[in-house]
Design a protein around this motif. Structure first.
Motif, short mmCIF file in Angstrom:
data_model
loop_
_atom_site.label_atom_id
_atom_site.label_comp_id
_atom_site.label_asym_id
_atom_site.label_seq_id
_atom_site.Cartn_x
_atom_site.Cartn_y
_atom_site.Cartn_z
N MET A 13 -4.99 80.08 17.48
CA MET A 13 -5.29 79.38 17.51
C MET A 13 -5.29 77.50 17.56
SD MET A 13 -9.55 79.72 16.38
CE MET A 13 -9.06 80.14 14.78
N VAL A 14 -4.11 77.08 16.14
CA VAL A 14 -3.68 75.80 15.53
C VAL A 14 -2.53 75.65 16.84
CG1 VAL A 14 -2.20 74.54 14.76
CG2 VAL A 14 -4.12 76.70 13.98
N SER A 25 -4.01 74.97 20.30
CA SER A 25 -5.19 73.29 20.10
C SER A 25 -4.35 72.61 20.83
CB SER A 25 -5.79 73.51 19.48
OG SER A 25 -7.34 73.96 19.35
N TYR A 76 -8.46 75.00 22.76
CA TYR A 76 -9.71 73.78 21.64
C TYR A 76 -10.98 74.94 22.55
CZ TYR A 76 -12.59 71.24 19.56
OH TYR A 76 -13.46 70.71 18.35
N ALA A 90 -10.85 78.49 20.97
CA ALA A 90 -11.09 78.77 19.25
C ALA A 90 -12.24 78.16 18.77
CB ALA A 90 -9.85 77.02 18.74
N LEU A 129 -8.62 73.01 11.97
CA LEU A 129 -8.30 72.99 14.03
C LEU A 129 -8.02 71.06 14.62
CD1 LEU A 129 -10.53 75.07 15.65
CD2 LEU A 129 -8.49 75.57 15.67
N THR A 130 -8.93 70.07 13.69
CA THR A 130 -9.37 68.52 14.22
C THR A 130 -7.39 67.83 13.22
OG1 THR A 130 -11.36 69.08 13.57
CG2 THR A 130 -10.43 66.52 13.60
N SER A 176 -4.47 69.62 12.15
CA SER A 176 -3.59 69.37 13.63
C SER A 176 -3.52 69.05 14.27
CB SER A 176 -3.51 71.32 13.68
OG SER A 176 -4.58 71.70 14.10
N SER A 177 -4.89 68.41 15.70
CA SER A 177 -4.42 68.23 16.17
C SER A 177 -4.25 66.51 16.45
CB SER A 177 -5.36 68.17 17.19
OG SER A 177 -5.54 69.74 18.22
#
Length: 488
Positions: free
Chosen positions: A30-31, A34, A131, A134, A160-161, A163-164
């Motif tokens: 997922m990471v 994204s 994204y 995920a 998730l946030t 890493s982005s």
């Protein structure tokens, strides 16, 4: 369960384990998926000048590299999100990764600027799937669990946030180093190993959700009208002059047709009735727009000015943003596991106001220490504003349409980014001058002030985190395969 076999989820959407935990391989997939979008957005900040020189074009023309990706992404995110809601996250994720790989190879070999712009449009579409997939997967796993702790996906949402956000601020530095090592084409080629990892991990680790016996049909007409509306509106944003007055008029007409069609459709692409009744969610979308208008206006404007007016190379301009990256990473690490939204958005908007004020003092002879300082000040909001809005969305969005809701959040993010690109093109019409930077700073000041006012005025934000995820704010939420809190 072996590492090479994708997990199958029962028809009630429960995970294969008793806790609803998401294992590390799935989180990594997922990471990686994204971050493809923000890494491609941010690395380009230091490549615009080298690309313009390589193709003998102007900064205004290379701005289409930015605008093309944002336009495609703004449309692709909610479209892919709706497909995710209907057929599950696995297939859209893999299709998006494959398209990203093809677009990256195409861009690395592009012989001219128009084909390079086309590669960016394809990149925008391909990177739009991961994204929403995920976010939908996290919500499905949480809702399928019998354990209260598993309904608090604090850590995975933060990952998730974070890493982005971190990739977005590290992108200019990495991009500058790549350009110095082998030229601007490496900005496209670097995607290929990332895509290979996404395809491998996605095929092995993402769970298979059985499709319902009677799935909702995809609202093709709604998608087409939504895409046309957004395209016309964003084309006007790219060059908002009086000669293009017809674009917003056409956008309004097509948007009206989209609204009427959606209200008459049993299973619309975007359920406008539900959306109109969810005022907190609409406010979150507007805050996302304002936050990223400021974020991307600074990233693109500051780095171009640093190269054109302060005399830095692409590599030096990228390294200049390292303190910004460190500040964003520190802010994300410090606040990521706390599922609240209000404090993050208030602090983030205040610091953006401060950063805009510092920009107004910069000039061609400004000492390097002040350039570093403004990067630190602007880095903290980039680490926490996205977290605040994502936490709010998770609570406010409809679980059955989490993919589309998450995709629409990214749409507003990239409408903000495209507005920033348009503002940069307008302010730097005669080059990335100091006076143009000061004009851009006034835009940042206005957008950040509006973000602060909206955050303070929205009383519902104060309950995000406290009502949705009861318990200690430091809870690890969804596990990493070892139990509901991730503890073995």
């Amino acid at each position: 369960m072996t590492a090479s076999a994708p997990r199958t989820v029962a028809h009630d959407d429960r995970s294969s384990g008793p806790t609803g935990g998401i294992d590390r391989g799935t989180v990594l997939a997922m990471v990686l998926g994204s971050i493809l979008n923000p890494v491609n957005s941010s690395m380009l900040t230091v490549a615009l000048v080298p690309v313009a020189r390589g193709f003998h074009t102007t900064p205004a023309q290379t701005a289409w590299l930015v605008s093309g990706l944002y336009l495609a992404t703004a449309i692709g995110q909610p479209v892919f999100g709706r497909v995710v809601d209907i057929i599950g996250p696995r297939t859209p994720y893999l299709l998006g990764a494959a398209l990203t790989g093809a677009a990256s190879l195409f861009g690395a070999l592009a012989p001219n600027l128009p084909l390079l712009v086309l590669s960016r449009i394809l990149l925008g579409l391909g990177t739009s799937a991961a994204y929403p997939a995920a976010m939908a997967l996290v919500r499905r796993q949480a809702d399928a669990s019998d354990h209260d702790d598993a309904r608090r996906p604090t850590t995975i949402l933060a990952i998730l946030t974070a890493s982005s956000q971190v990739v977005a601020v590290l992108g200019p530095t990495v991009g500058g180093l790549l350009i110095s090592a082998g030229g601007w084409r490496l900005i496209w080629a670097v995607n290929l190993p990332l895509v290979a990892a996404c395809l491998t991990l996605g095929a092995r680790r993402l769970p298979r959700y059985p499709r319902p016996a009677a799935p909702d049909p995809i609202d093709v007409r709604g998608v087409a009208l939504f895409s046309a509306t957004l395209t016309l509106f964003m084309l006007f944003l790219m060059d908002p002059t009086s000669g293009h007055w017809y674009l917003p008029v056409l956008a309004a007409a097509v948007g009206t047709a989209f609204t009427v069609t959606s209200l008459r459709t049993a299973h619309p692409f975007l359920d406008l009735r539900v959306l109109a009744g969810n005022v907190p969610l609409l406010a979150t979308y507007v805050r996302q727009f304002l936050a990223y208008l400021s974020t991307y206006a600074f990233l693109y404007g500051f780095t171009q000015w640093a190269q054109a007016s302060h005399g830095l190379s692409a590599a030096e301009a990228g390294l200049l943003l390292l303190p910004l990256s460190a500040a964003a990473l520190a802010a994300t690490a410090a606040t990521g596991r706390h599922p609240t939204a209000f404090g993050k958005l208030v602090v983030g908007s205040v610091l953006q106001i401060l950063g805009a004020g510092i920009l107004l003092t910069l000039g061609a002879t400004t000492p390097a220490v002040l350039l570093v300082a403004v990067g630190v000040v602007m880095g903290i909001p980039q680490g926490i504003n996205g977290l605040g809005n994502q936490n709010a969305l998770y609570v406010q969005g409809d679980a059955a349409r989490m993919g589309a809701s998450a995709g629409l959040l990214r749409t507003f993010m990239y409408v903000g980014a495209l507005t920033a690109a348009s503002a940069n093109a307008a302010c730097f019409r005669h080059g990335a001058t100091t006076s143009g930077l000061h004009q851009l700073a006034w835009l940042l000041l206005g957008a950040s002030t509006a973000l602060l006012v909206m955050s303070v005025a929205d009383k519902s934000l104060r309950g995000v985190g406290r009502q949705a995820w009861r318990g200690p704010a430091s809870s690890l939420g969804l596990g990493w395969g070892g139990g509901p809190t991730g503890r073995r």
